[in-house]
Write a protein that holds these residues in place. Structure first.
Motif, short mmCIF file in Angstrom:
data_model
loop_
_atom_site.label_atom_id
_atom_site.label_comp_id
_atom_site.label_asym_id
_atom_site.label_seq_id
_atom_site.Cartn_x
_atom_site.Cartn_y
_atom_site.Cartn_z
N UNK A 113 0.82 -1.21 0.00
CA UNK A 113 0.00 0.00 0.00
C UNK A 113 0.86 1.26 0.00
N UNK A 114 1.99 1.24 0.72
CA UNK A 114 2.87 2.41 0.72
C UNK A 114 3.47 2.64 -0.66
N UNK A 115 3.87 1.56 -1.33
CA UNK A 115 4.44 1.71 -2.67
C UNK A 115 3.42 2.23 -3.67
N UNK A 116 2.14 1.95 -3.44
CA UNK A 116 1.10 2.42 -4.35
C UNK A 116 0.70 3.86 -4.10
N UNK A 117 1.16 4.44 -2.99
CA UNK A 117 0.86 5.84 -2.72
C UNK A 117 1.53 6.73 -3.75
N UNK A 118 0.87 7.84 -4.03
CA UNK A 118 1.48 8.82 -4.93
C UNK A 118 2.47 9.72 -4.17
N UNK A 119 2.31 9.77 -2.86
CA UNK A 119 3.21 10.58 -2.04
C UNK A 119 4.31 9.69 -1.45
N UNK A 120 5.20 10.34 -0.70
CA UNK A 120 6.34 9.67 -0.06
C UNK A 120 7.20 8.94 -1.08
N UNK A 149 10.60 8.90 14.42
CA UNK A 149 11.49 8.61 13.28
C UNK A 149 11.55 9.81 12.35
N UNK A 150 12.73 10.11 11.88
CA UNK A 150 12.93 11.21 10.94
C UNK A 150 14.10 10.86 10.03
N UNK A 151 13.96 11.15 8.75
CA UNK A 151 15.05 10.89 7.83
C UNK A 151 14.58 10.95 6.39
N UNK A 152 15.54 10.76 5.50
CA UNK A 152 15.26 10.77 4.07
C UNK A 152 15.02 9.34 3.59
N UNK A 153 13.94 9.16 2.82
CA UNK A 153 13.58 7.82 2.34
C UNK A 153 14.64 7.35 1.36
N UNK A 154 15.32 6.28 1.72
CA UNK A 154 16.39 5.76 0.88
C UNK A 154 15.94 4.55 0.07
N UNK A 155 15.09 3.72 0.66
CA UNK A 155 14.61 2.52 -0.03
C UNK A 155 13.32 2.04 0.63
N UNK A 214 2.53 2.97 8.07
CA UNK A 214 1.17 2.94 7.53
C UNK A 214 0.13 3.31 8.60
N UNK A 215 0.39 2.96 9.85
CA UNK A 215 -0.58 3.20 10.91
C UNK A 215 -0.47 4.59 11.53
N UNK A 216 0.71 5.20 11.48
CA UNK A 216 0.94 6.48 12.13
C UNK A 216 1.00 7.62 11.11
N UNK A 217 0.64 8.83 11.56
CA UNK A 217 0.72 9.98 10.64
C UNK A 217 2.16 10.23 10.19
N UNK A 218 2.32 10.51 8.91
CA UNK A 218 3.64 10.77 8.33
C UNK A 218 3.65 12.20 7.77
N UNK A 219 4.60 12.99 8.20
CA UNK A 219 4.74 14.36 7.68
C UNK A 219 5.86 14.36 6.65
N UNK A 220 5.49 14.70 5.41
CA UNK A 220 6.46 14.74 4.30
C UNK A 220 6.97 16.18 4.18
N UNK A 221 8.16 16.41 4.67
CA UNK A 221 8.70 17.76 4.72
C UNK A 221 8.99 18.30 3.32
N UNK A 222 9.47 17.45 2.43
CA UNK A 222 9.89 17.89 1.09
C UNK A 222 8.85 17.55 0.03
N UNK A 223 7.58 17.46 0.42
CA UNK A 223 6.54 17.14 -0.56
C UNK A 223 6.46 18.22 -1.64
#
Length: 290
Positions: free
Chosen positions: A119-126, A137-143, A167-176
């Motif tokens: 489901x995460x891979x199918x998202x248009x975001x992140x 958790x904080x960091x740049x998505x590497x893989x 997937x269960x917790x809110x995710x803030x995309x800083x560089x969206x």
């Protein structure tokens, strides 16, 4: 002696049965070997086609993995049919159905992360390369894999996060978005003309290189501080952390220079002490004076 002869007969029967199944074992092994080659080839083709179609890297990996899994399922069913010729396809599916239920209960967390990864891979975001924050958790998505996501922290440390957690917790995309609003607080002394101070601050930063001119600059009187009247200064710049630090450095330096040139004081905290009566000062022994 009868017991020994019975055991020998059993052993001969087992050896004969194994010899009879050797061709089937060889064919099943060959089927699995071909399946391995086909799975690798199919994954490579799917990656190439999906990449040329402009799919996101996370979706490319998802499509390739699912295609390989389907090839392996088909190859294993064929190998089982070769080893067990009396077993029909329906009975194999029934066995796999009961087995999948048992495995699902035993490895619930693994399958939960697997489905969350899909489901995460199918998202248009992140996307890969985004800077995200999720709880602690904080960091740049590497893989992004089917079980976990690799986050590279800004200090270069690697954090492996289960997909179900993201997937269960809110995710803030800083560089969206490419631009991000930044702000600082600037204080001026109480005897300052606030309109002149606001104009000085705005004029100092609106033409800076790293400040986006199309979004403008906001300067608002914020509150009565302990030693100053505080302004909230807002501007838009790049969303990356390094761009945020660079633009903040430019803004702080420009505001300091502009306020100094306009002779507007940036006060530091001051304290006034009040005493209920006259303060007596002990002059010490008068004989020691002189």
């Amino acid at each position: 002696m009868d017991l020994v002869s019975i055991l020998l007969d059993r052993v001969r029967d087992m050896v004969a049965g194994f010899v009879r199944t050797v061709p089937q074992l060889g064919i099943a092994f060959l089927v699995l070997l071909v399946t391995w080659g086909l799975a690798n080839g199919v994954r490579t083709v799917v990656r190439r086609v999906a990449g040329q179609a402009g799919a996101r890297p996370s979706l490319v990996g998802l499509f390739a993995t699912l295609a390989g899994i389907l090839v392996w399922i088909f190859g294993i069913l064929v190998a089982l049919a070769v080893l067990l010729p009396g077993v029909t396809a329906g009975s194999l599916l029934t066995i796999l159905g009961f087995g999948s239920v048992a495995i699902g209960f035993a490895f619930r967390d693994i399958f939960e992360n697997f489905l969350a990864g899909v489901l995460i891979m199918m998202r248009r975001k992140m996307r890969i390369g985004d800077l995200i924050e999720c709880e602690q958790c904080e960091g740049r998505v590497e893989q992004i894999t089917l079980r976990e996501t690799y986050l590279r922290r800004l200090d270069s440390q690697l954090t492996i996060v289960p997909n179900s957690y993201l997937f269960k917790n809110p995710v803030r995309i800083v560089t969206d978005a490419d631009l991000r609003r930044h702000e600082i607080v600037v204080g001026v002394s109480y005897d300052t003309d606030l309109d002149a101070a606001a104009d000085t601050i705005k004029g100092a930063i609106r033409d800076l290189e790293l400040v986006n001119r199309s979004r403008g600059v906001d300067v608002f009187a914020r509150e009565f501080g302990d030693s100053s009247i505080d302004f909230t200064v807002r501007w838009w710049s790049g969303s990356n952390q390094i761009e945020m630090h660079r633009s903040r450095d430019q803004v702080v330096r420009a505001i300091k220079r502009a306020l100094d040139a306009a002779e507007i004081e940036i006060p530091f905290p001051q304290r006034t002490l009040h005493f209920p009566g006259a303060l007596k000062v002990d002059q010490g022994d008068s004989r020691l004076s002189g």
